[in-house]
Every structure is written in C-alpha cells, then in structure tokens.
Design a protein around this motif. Structure first.
Motif, PDB file in Angstrom:
ATOM      1  N   VAL A   1      -2.133  11.185   6.439  1.00 33.60           N
ATOM      2  CA  VAL A   1      -3.195  11.110   7.449  1.00 33.60           C
ATOM      3  C   VAL A   1      -3.311   9.683   7.976  1.00 33.60           C
ATOM      4  CG1 VAL A   1      -5.687  11.326   7.825  1.00 33.60           C
ATOM      5  CG2 VAL A   1      -4.459  13.087   6.541  1.00 33.60           C
ATOM      6  N   LEU A   2      -3.254   8.714   7.087  1.00 29.75           N
ATOM      7  CA  LEU A   2      -3.340   7.315   7.500  1.00 29.75           C
ATOM      8  C   LEU A   2      -2.136   6.916   8.354  1.00 29.75           C
ATOM      9  CD1 LEU A   2      -5.209   4.843   7.066  1.00 29.75           C
ATOM     10  CD2 LEU A   2      -3.706   4.181   5.188  1.00 29.75           C
ATOM     11  N   LEU A   3      -0.943   7.329   7.947  1.00 36.54           N
ATOM     12  CA  LEU A   3       0.254   7.000   8.704  1.00 36.54           C
ATOM     13  C   LEU A   3       0.257   7.668  10.072  1.00 36.54           C
ATOM     14  CD1 LEU A   3       3.084   7.076   6.002  1.00 36.54           C
ATOM     15  CD2 LEU A   3       2.005   5.081   7.067  1.00 36.54           C
TER      16      LEU A   3
ATOM     17  N   SER B   1       0.845  -1.191   0.000  1.00 33.28           N
ATOM     18  CA  SER B   1       0.000   0.000   0.000  1.00 33.28           C
ATOM     19  C   SER B   1       0.877   1.236   0.000  1.00 33.28           C
ATOM     20  CB  SER B   1      -0.909  -0.004   1.237  1.00 33.28           C
ATOM     21  OG  SER B   1      -1.599   1.221   1.368  1.00 33.28           O
ATOM     22  N   SER B   2       0.375   2.327  -0.581  1.00 28.63           N
ATOM     23  CA  SER B   2       1.045   3.633  -0.514  1.00 28.63           C
ATOM     24  C   SER B   2       0.182   4.536   0.349  1.00 28.63           C
ATOM     25  CB  SER B   2       1.223   4.219  -1.919  1.00 28.63           C
ATOM     26  OG  SER B   2       2.077   3.414  -2.707  1.00 28.63           O
TER      27      SER B   2
ATOM     28  N   PRO C   1       1.018  10.894  -1.033  1.00 27.50           N
ATOM     29  CA  PRO C   1       0.307  10.723  -2.309  1.00 27.50           C
ATOM     30  C   PRO C   1      -0.967  11.551  -2.415  1.00 27.50           C
ATOM     31  CG  PRO C   1       0.055   8.784  -0.911  1.00 27.50           C
ATOM     32  CD  PRO C   1       1.082   9.649  -0.261  1.00 27.50           C
ATOM     33  N   HIS C   2      -1.478  12.044  -1.312  1.00 26.33           N
ATOM     34  CA  HIS C   2      -2.714  12.841  -1.355  1.00 26.33           C
ATOM     35  C   HIS C   2      -2.432  14.322  -1.577  1.00 26.33           C
ATOM     36  CE1 HIS C   2      -6.748  14.264  -0.519  1.00 26.33           C
ATOM     37  NE2 HIS C   2      -6.272  15.034   0.447  1.00 26.33           N
ATOM     38  N   SER C   3      -1.601  14.926  -0.723  1.00 24.46           N
ATOM     39  CA  SER C   3      -1.374  16.376  -0.792  1.00 24.46           C
ATOM     40  C   SER C   3      -0.163  16.753  -1.626  1.00 24.46           C
ATOM     41  CB  SER C   3      -1.184  16.940   0.627  1.00 24.46           C
ATOM     42  OG  SER C   3       0.031  16.455   1.189  1.00 24.46           O
ATOM     43  N   GLY C   4       0.772  15.820  -1.816  1.00 22.10           N
ATOM     44  CA  GLY C   4       1.999  16.119  -2.547  1.00 22.10           C
ATOM     45  C   GLY C   4       3.095  16.724  -1.684  1.00 22.10           C
ATOM     46  N   TYR C   5       2.852  16.869  -0.370  1.00 19.04           N
ATOM     47  CA  TYR C   5       3.916  17.445   0.456  1.00 19.04           C
ATOM     48  C   TYR C   5       5.036  16.428   0.621  1.00 19.04           C
ATOM     49  CZ  TYR C   5       3.446  15.370   5.220  1.00 19.04           C
ATOM     50  OH  TYR C   5       3.468  14.546   6.312  1.00 19.04           O
ATOM     51  N   VAL C   6       6.263  16.937   0.744  1.00 24.49           N
ATOM     52  CA  VAL C   6       7.439  16.081   0.852  1.00 24.49           C
ATOM     53  C   VAL C   6       8.076  16.287   2.220  1.00 24.49           C
ATOM     54  CG1 VAL C   6       9.710  15.518  -0.089  1.00 24.49           C
ATOM     55  CG2 VAL C   6       7.843  16.166  -1.639  1.00 24.49           C
TER      56      VAL C   6
ATOM     57  N   VAL D   1      -3.560  19.476   4.722  1.00 23.99           N
ATOM     58  CA  VAL D   1      -3.539  18.168   5.374  1.00 23.99           C
ATOM     59  C   VAL D   1      -4.093  18.339   6.784  1.00 23.99           C
ATOM     60  CG1 VAL D   1      -2.117  16.279   6.258  1.00 23.99           C
ATOM     61  CG2 VAL D   1      -1.564  17.313   4.058  1.00 23.99           C
ATOM     62  N   SER D   2      -5.050  17.489   7.154  1.00 25.98           N
ATOM     63  CA  SER D   2      -5.657  17.553   8.484  1.00 25.98           C
ATOM     64  C   SER D   2      -5.417  16.239   9.217  1.00 25.98           C
ATOM     65  CB  SER D   2      -7.165  17.817   8.380  1.00 25.98           C
ATOM     66  OG  SER D   2      -7.421  19.084   7.803  1.00 25.98           O
TER      67      SER D   2
END
Length: 210
Positions: A55-57, A50-51, A94-99, A125-126
C-alpha cells in the motif's frame, strides 16, 4: 516462486525511488506532498532502511507517476529483450504476505508490464488509487484459485480463467476469501489520454468508457 532476498530488493527499490524522483525534479518535500507519505518515511525508503508495504509503495509510485511494478526494475537495466526466470525479482508484502514477481524485462522502453502474483488465503489489500496521467490500464487474469476485486463501488468475483480490465483511477481492493491461495497475472499499460479527453487544470475528466 523463489523470492529475492529482502535486503537486495530494498536496495533496488531505494535506488529506483531516488532515480525516479531525480528524473522528475522532485524534492523530498514535493514528493511527500504528492503521494501523502511523510518526508521521513520516503527518506528511509531511499536509504534502504525500511521494508515498506504494498500500500505504501503504491502511494509512492502514484506520486512518481509510474506503476508499482516500475519500483522493482533494475536500477541500471541491461535493456535485454529477455528476462530469464531466475533474474525476475519477487517480493513479499510484509503486511498481507502476497508475493509479486516482475515478469517483464526492464529497460526496453515498453509501455506494457507483466506481473505474477500469488495471493494468500484470507488476505486483503486495499489501494487508495486515484486518477493518473498518463492513464494506466490494468488487466487481471486469474490462473489458479479465485479472488474478489473491488474497483470503486463495483465488486468482481473472478475464478480461474477469468480476466478483469480496469483503469487505475479509483480505489481498488484485492481480497481472497477462500481457503486456498490464488495466482494471477497483472498486465499494465500506460498511455496518455487521447486528445479529446485532455483537460486543463481543474476541469473534470470525461469517462473513457461509454
């Protein structure tokens, strides 16, 4: 900032989650209950299939009792006091693109971790952060650009050079409403509650601040 290949990081996260769950003596079902993630999703993450999003992590890290940055540590750290830039893992949400890039050396036993984040324009991101033990303190220092951070019901607009301190015990939202990316450092430190603030099960926790 050169990103670590996704497959390599997924494998690293998978190993770390397995190791942390085993260290905590948690079954898949118990961890799923603690973090609010399905057993099947945790199983996919542990197999590197999974990627997951940031938020999930974050939910998974909270269930394991560690900061998000701990999921990116090397599974078998060398315990060197130096983390060379080339060896610091970077990961893109993968959602917001933040690194985010883990700057601190892993495996040295420090309660302090430093992360560098590049947050894209217009991204949001919340995190559904709640109270944790040990307490996790976080400071965000903006290096370039500007970003809005909402902690609970309080919003803070930060520009270059500004620094915000918080305890990770309530929902947090990062939002960049501007046309340019923001870059900031996150410093995390975990520590137990001072004795006067310890509580029995079900007892409300006093505030750490006046």
């Amino acid at each position: 900032m050169e990103e670590t290949p996704p497959d390599s990081l997924n494998a690293r996260i998978a190993q770390r989650v397995r190791d942390l769950r085993a260290a905590g003596g948690l079954s898949l079902e118990a961890l799923a209950t603690q973090c609010g993630i399905s057993r099947s999703m945790i199983s996919l993450i542990e197999r590197g299939e999974s990627s997951p999003t940031a938020v999930l992590l974050e939910k998974l890290a909270a269930g394991l009792g560690v900061p998000l940055a701990a999921l990116f540590d090397a599974p078998q750290p060398s315990a060197s006091p130096v983390a060379r830039a080339v060896d610091q893992p970077s990961w893109r949400d993968p959602h917001s693109g933040y690194v985010r890039r883990n700057v601190s050396p892993s495996g040295v036993g420090s309660q302090i971790q430093i992360v560098e984040v590049t947050f894209p324009a217009k991204a949001r991101v919340s995190y559904e952060t709640g109270p944790r033990e040990p307490v996790m303190h976080q400071q965000v220092w903006v290096i370039e650009g500007a970003i809005d951070i909402t902690v609970g019901d309080e919003r803070h607009r930060l520009g270059a050079g500004d620094c915000l301190a918080m305890v990770l015990d309530k929902p947090i939202t990062f939002h960049n409403p501007h046309k340019a990316a923001a870059r900031y450092a996150v410093v995390l430190a975990s520590m137990p509650y001072p004795l006067p603030f310890r509580r029995s099960h079900g007892e409300q926790r006093p505030s750490l601040y006046p």
